[in-house]
Design a protein around this motif. Structure first.
Motif, PDB file in Angstrom:
ATOM      1  N   TYR A  92       0.825  -1.207   0.000  1.00 26.80           N
ATOM      2  CA  TYR A  92       0.000   0.000   0.000  1.00 26.80           C
ATOM      3  C   TYR A  92       0.865   1.265   0.000  1.00 26.80           C
ATOM      4  O   TYR A  92       0.424   2.331  -0.430  1.00 26.80           O
ATOM      5  CB  TYR A  92      -0.955   0.000   1.200  1.00 26.80           C
ATOM      6  CG  TYR A  92      -0.291   0.242   2.533  1.00 26.80           C
ATOM      7  CD1 TYR A  92      -0.211   1.513   3.075  1.00 26.80           C
ATOM      8  CD2 TYR A  92       0.252  -0.815   3.258  1.00 26.80           C
ATOM      9  CE1 TYR A  92       0.380   1.739   4.297  1.00 26.80           C
ATOM     10  CE2 TYR A  92       0.854  -0.616   4.473  1.00 26.80           C
ATOM     11  CZ  TYR A  92       0.914   0.662   4.994  1.00 26.80           C
ATOM     12  OH  TYR A  92       1.508   0.877   6.200  1.00 26.80           O
TER      13      TYR A  92
ATOM     14  N   THR B 170      -6.102  -3.411   0.944  1.00 35.47           N
ATOM     15  CA  THR B 170      -4.778  -2.802   0.834  1.00 35.47           C
ATOM     16  C   THR B 170      -4.881  -1.425   0.191  1.00 35.47           C
ATOM     17  O   THR B 170      -4.174  -0.480   0.587  1.00 35.47           O
ATOM     18  CB  THR B 170      -3.838  -3.702   0.009  1.00 35.47           C
ATOM     19  OG1 THR B 170      -3.784  -4.990   0.614  1.00 35.47           O
ATOM     20  CG2 THR B 170      -2.438  -3.121  -0.068  1.00 35.47           C
TER      21      THR B 170
ATOM     22  N   GLY C  39      -3.669   2.526   1.676  1.00 36.73           N
ATOM     23  CA  GLY C  39      -2.951   3.587   0.967  1.00 36.73           C
ATOM     24  C   GLY C  39      -3.740   4.878   0.932  1.00 36.73           C
ATOM     25  O   GLY C  39      -3.194   5.972   1.156  1.00 36.73           O
TER      26      GLY C  39
END
Length: 242
Positions: A6, A44, A48
């Protein structure tokens, strides 16, 4: 490592936003699109995006997506040790360094205390304004040990002192301790910065060490309040009892 994938998404989009490739108001691809692009799970992707949101890059609106924010401030890293030249290139802003002083002087009691040296020991004192997008909004005052840096010119100070130290003197700059506070603006601040009606500035004091732990530089980086936000990335490390 796969668990840190990420971070690739975060770094890619942080760079695009910092450099203006993605202007304020731009909408990021959907979570499904990002998952397909990076070949990662939506969970994931969310990590981020959450990190981008935490550091002030985007605003996530439920049911609508993620949009690039316009903070009007330049992002300066708290951790890490980079020169202004490296940082300005990363920010992608039009910038200029104005050198006001580059002189070899006696340390004196106050600076000797910061550098942990004797008061009569010689040092270099460098005063520089940083102009970004036509405004002088940073004042850097640097003090370096003359025994470590025997020669320093105005031309070097106008370009990059760290580049000179590493590439010409072959010194290995290792780490820095930093202290950040808000202080009343000084006469030097008013003289060399465009403070408008501001009465205070953000001051970042740095104590920079070589690889052998020698403290060779004390610096004061003084910033206009309305132009900067200082960012960092922190990761919690779990401690398991055995």
């Amino acid at each position: 490592m796969k668990n840190n994938i990420y971070l690739n998404l975060y770094k890619d989009y942080a760079e695009q936003i910092d450099t203006g490739v993605l202007p304020p108001g731009s909408k990021l691809p959907s979570e499904n699109e990002l998952a397909a692009t990076y070949q990662i799970s939506r969970e994931t992707v969310r990590k981020g995006l959450n990190l981008l949101a935490q550091n002030g890059y985007i605003n996530k609106i439920k049911g609508k997506g993620s949009f690039v924010l316009d903070t009007g401030r330049l992002k300066f890293p708290i951790s890490g040790l980079v020169s202004y030249k490296e940082l300005s290139e990363r920010l992608g802003k039009k910038s200029r360094t104005i050198v006001h002083a580059t002189e070899r002087v006696r340390a004196g009691n106050d600076i000797a205390k910061e550098l942990r040296i004797e008061a009569d020991q010689p040092i270099w004192k460098v005063i520089r304004s940083r102009e970004i997008d036509g405004e002088r909004i940073i004042l850097d005052i640097d003090y370096l040990l003359a025994e470590v840096v025997p020669e320093l010119t105005k031309e070097i100070a106008a370009d990059s002192i760290y580049q000179y130290l590493e590439q010409e003197l072959l010194l290995k700059i290792s780490y820095a301790e930093k202290v950040i506070c808000v202080e009343r603006a000084t006469d030097l601040d008013h003289q060399y910065m465009e403070l408008k009606d501001d009465t205070h500035v953000v001051v970042v004091r740095g104590y920079v060490h070589l690889e052998d732990t020698t403290l060779f530089q004390y610096t004061e980086s003084r910033h206009r309040l309305d132009k900067f936000q200082f960012v960092d990335f922190a990761r919690r490390i779990s401690v398991t009892e055995t």
